[in-house]
Motif scaffolding. Structure first.
Motif, mmCIF file in Angstrom:
data_model
loop_
_atom_site.group_PDB
_atom_site.id
_atom_site.type_symbol
_atom_site.label_atom_id
_atom_site.label_comp_id
_atom_site.label_asym_id
_atom_site.label_seq_id
_atom_site.Cartn_x
_atom_site.Cartn_y
_atom_site.Cartn_z
ATOM 1 N N SER A 133 2.420 33.623 -28.686
ATOM 2 C CA SER A 133 2.826 33.631 -27.285
ATOM 3 C C SER A 133 3.138 32.225 -26.783
ATOM 4 N N VAL A 134 2.397 31.206 -27.252
ATOM 5 C CA VAL A 134 2.653 29.833 -26.822
ATOM 6 C C VAL A 134 3.992 29.339 -27.353
ATOM 7 N N VAL A 135 4.290 29.633 -28.618
ATOM 8 C CA VAL A 135 5.562 29.184 -29.193
ATOM 9 C C VAL A 135 6.741 29.839 -28.477
ATOM 10 N N ILE A 136 6.689 31.164 -28.331
ATOM 11 C CA ILE A 136 7.795 31.856 -27.658
ATOM 12 C C ILE A 136 7.886 31.441 -26.198
ATOM 13 N N GLY A 137 6.756 31.400 -25.505
ATOM 14 C CA GLY A 137 6.767 31.042 -24.088
ATOM 15 C C GLY A 137 7.232 29.628 -23.843
ATOM 16 N N THR A 138 6.845 28.694 -24.710
ATOM 17 C CA THR A 138 7.271 27.304 -24.529
ATOM 18 C C THR A 138 8.768 27.160 -24.729
ATOM 19 N N VAL A 139 9.284 27.760 -25.788
ATOM 20 C CA VAL A 139 10.729 27.664 -26.054
ATOM 21 C C VAL A 139 11.534 28.288 -24.918
ATOM 22 N N MET A 140 11.168 29.494 -24.510
ATOM 23 C CA MET A 140 11.922 30.171 -23.454
ATOM 24 C C MET A 140 11.759 29.462 -22.108
ATOM 25 N N GLY A 141 10.556 28.955 -21.820
ATOM 26 C CA GLY A 141 10.341 28.265 -20.555
ATOM 27 C C GLY A 141 11.103 26.957 -20.464
ATOM 28 N N VAL A 142 11.104 26.179 -21.556
ATOM 29 C CA VAL A 142 11.832 24.910 -21.558
ATOM 30 C C VAL A 142 13.337 25.141 -21.431
ATOM 31 N N VAL A 143 13.845 26.112 -22.172
ATOM 32 C CA VAL A 143 15.287 26.402 -22.103
ATOM 33 C C VAL A 143 15.681 26.869 -20.707
ATOM 34 N N ALA A 144 14.893 27.774 -20.123
ATOM 35 C CA ALA A 144 15.218 28.276 -18.793
ATOM 36 C C ALA A 144 15.133 27.177 -17.746
ATOM 37 N N GLY A 145 14.092 26.335 -17.811
ATOM 38 C CA GLY A 145 13.924 25.304 -16.805
ATOM 39 C C GLY A 145 14.927 24.185 -16.925
ATOM 40 N N TYR A 146 15.335 23.837 -18.131
ATOM 41 C CA TYR A 146 16.242 22.698 -18.296
ATOM 42 C C TYR A 146 17.696 23.072 -18.036
ATOM 43 N N PHE A 147 18.139 24.187 -18.605
ATOM 44 C CA PHE A 147 19.543 24.546 -18.473
ATOM 45 C C PHE A 147 19.860 25.155 -17.108
ATOM 46 N N GLY A 148 18.931 25.937 -16.546
ATOM 47 C CA GLY A 148 19.166 26.535 -15.240
ATOM 48 C C GLY A 148 20.341 27.502 -15.256
ATOM 49 N N GLY A 149 20.878 27.786 -14.079
ATOM 50 C CA GLY A 149 22.050 28.643 -13.973
ATOM 51 C C GLY A 149 21.813 30.046 -14.486
ATOM 52 N N TRP A 150 22.818 30.592 -15.167
ATOM 53 C CA TRP A 150 22.714 31.966 -15.652
ATOM 54 C C TRP A 150 21.692 32.091 -16.779
ATOM 55 N N VAL A 151 21.465 30.992 -17.517
ATOM 56 C CA VAL A 151 20.451 31.026 -18.570
ATOM 57 C C VAL A 151 19.066 31.231 -17.961
ATOM 58 N N ASP A 152 18.781 30.482 -16.913
ATOM 59 C CA ASP A 152 17.499 30.620 -16.221
ATOM 60 C C ASP A 152 17.354 32.004 -15.615
ATOM 61 N N THR A 153 18.412 32.507 -15.026
ATOM 62 C CA THR A 153 18.370 33.837 -14.412
ATOM 63 C C THR A 153 18.097 34.922 -15.453
ATOM 64 N N LEU A 154 18.778 34.838 -16.592
ATOM 65 C CA LEU A 154 18.604 35.849 -17.638
ATOM 66 C C LEU A 154 17.182 35.830 -18.197
ATOM 67 N N ILE A 155 16.682 34.629 -18.536
ATOM 68 C CA ILE A 155 15.342 34.529 -19.116
ATOM 69 C C ILE A 155 14.281 34.930 -18.095
ATOM 70 N N SER A 156 14.482 34.570 -16.834
ATOM 71 C CA SER A 156 13.512 34.935 -15.797
ATOM 72 C C SER A 156 13.436 36.447 -15.611
ATOM 73 N N ARG A 157 14.578 37.134 -15.655
ATOM 74 C CA ARG A 157 14.553 38.583 -15.524
ATOM 75 C C ARG A 157 13.897 39.241 -16.731
ATOM 76 N N VAL A 158 14.105 38.670 -17.921
ATOM 77 C CA VAL A 158 13.416 39.189 -19.109
ATOM 78 C C VAL A 158 11.906 39.029 -18.956
#
Length: 330
Positions: A133-158
């Motif tokens: 859970s830490v590995v998956i959550g860290t990767v998805m959280g960093v990607v969503a927070g850094y890139f923002g935009g539609w990437v952040d929206t998609l990961i946040s809804r998931v």
């Protein structure tokens, strides 16, 4: 006007270099050294960490400890069980020199051996599920927070979908639908892998949302702007600039997530969808104790106390680690 400082005749004013000359070298401390100094002052957190370390050592050395005491987790001792009541002979659940924590009702298996072997199962599942859970959550959280935009929206809804998922019901349905052998794995190994998958894969959004929030704050900091101005690429910024600054919250949340996973594994075993008997598990021991509570209440104490002390120790250590790494959170 202030009176000028009078200097005695023959005395010269001391120079700053002369004052600092005898002061010795001033050694700087890193943030990790400062955090360790704070953690050492928290005796409660150190006690929790010491108990966690002790529990890990006991789980690793479970076969050796049982061999020294001459007990095994799955051997029956029905000669020590009352044939009419199906309860251990003697007081306090059959506690004796040969069985320091007593024996189970009906079959007479040694409780101490099952407790230490159950610690191996609980800690193994809790640590591996937390790692997933830490590995998956860290990767998805960093990607969503850094890139923002539609990437952040998609990961946040998931994340929202996973957080709304009925995890316990899914575990019950999945265990009932899976065969006894899958991908070459069967028996206890299949059940352990299944529990790790269920806990780890469906709990990553909890840490993912925390890492996303931290990344949103860090990406606006000066050191990230400086890296961009020097021409640093996105992978370099993510893994060299952002990720090292996220280690502290990752460590803190991981220590607080482990006891949650211990409880969830015990709950699954209690309901009969976790580790299968006769493999020792704290949840399975509590399930048996619930059926014999009225005639042998002492049997519920060892597994219940083991779960309570384990969860309490991890929580105390996690709280102390959080205060040491981020004193502003107090």
């Amino acid at each position: 006007m202030s009176t000028p400082l009078e200097v005695e005749p023959g005395a010269s004013a001391a120079q700053p270099e002369a004052i600092l000359k005898g002061a010795g070298k001033i050694e700087g401390r890193s943030l990790w050294q400062i955090s360790w100094m704070r953690l050492k002052r928290d005796k409660v957190a150190l006690a929790g960490g010491a108990f966690v370390a002790f529990l890990v050592v006991v789980a690793i050395l479970a076969p050796l400890l049982c061999k020294l005491l001459g007990v095994t987790p799955n051997d029956f001792h029905q000669d020590l069980v009352d044939p009419s009541l199906q309860t251990p002979i003697g007081k306090w659940g059959g506690i004796s020199a040969d069985h320091p924590l007593g024996i189970e009702p009906v079959n007479g298996r040694d409780i101490f051996a099952r407790i230490v072997y159950g610690a191996r199962i609980s800690l193994l599942i809790a640590f591996l599920a937390t790692l997933v859970s830490v590995v998956i959550g860290t990767v998805m959280g960093v990607v969503a927070g850094y890139f923002g935009g539609w990437v952040d929206t998609l990961i946040s809804r998931v994340m929202d979908i996973f957080l709304a998922f009925p995890l316990l019901l899914f575990a019950l349905a999945l265990v009932g639908a899976l065969p006894d052998k899958l991908l070459g794995i069967q028996g206890d190994a299949l059940r352990v892998a299944l529990v790790i998958f269920i806990i780890g894969f469906f709990s990553w959004p909890y840490i993912g949302r925390i890492i996303r929030g931290q990344t949103l704050s860090l990406r606006e900091r000066e050191f990230v702007d400086a890296a961009r101005s020097l021409g640093a690429r996105r992978p370099y910024i993510l893994f060299t600039e952002l990720l090292p600054n996220l280690i502290a919250p990752i460590l803190v949340y991981a220590t607080l997530l482990i006891p949650t996973n211990v409880l969830f594994e015990a709950g699954l075993s209690y309901l009969g969808v976790g580790i299968r008997p006769p493999t020792a598990s704290w949840g399975d021991m509590l399930s048996i104790a619930a059926n014999w509570y009225q005639v042998d209440p002492m049997y519920m104490v060892p597994p219940g106390l083991a779960i309570f002390l384990t969860v309490l120790a991890f929580n105390l250590f996690g709280d102390g680690l959080r205060d040491a790494l981020d004193p502003r959170s107090r």
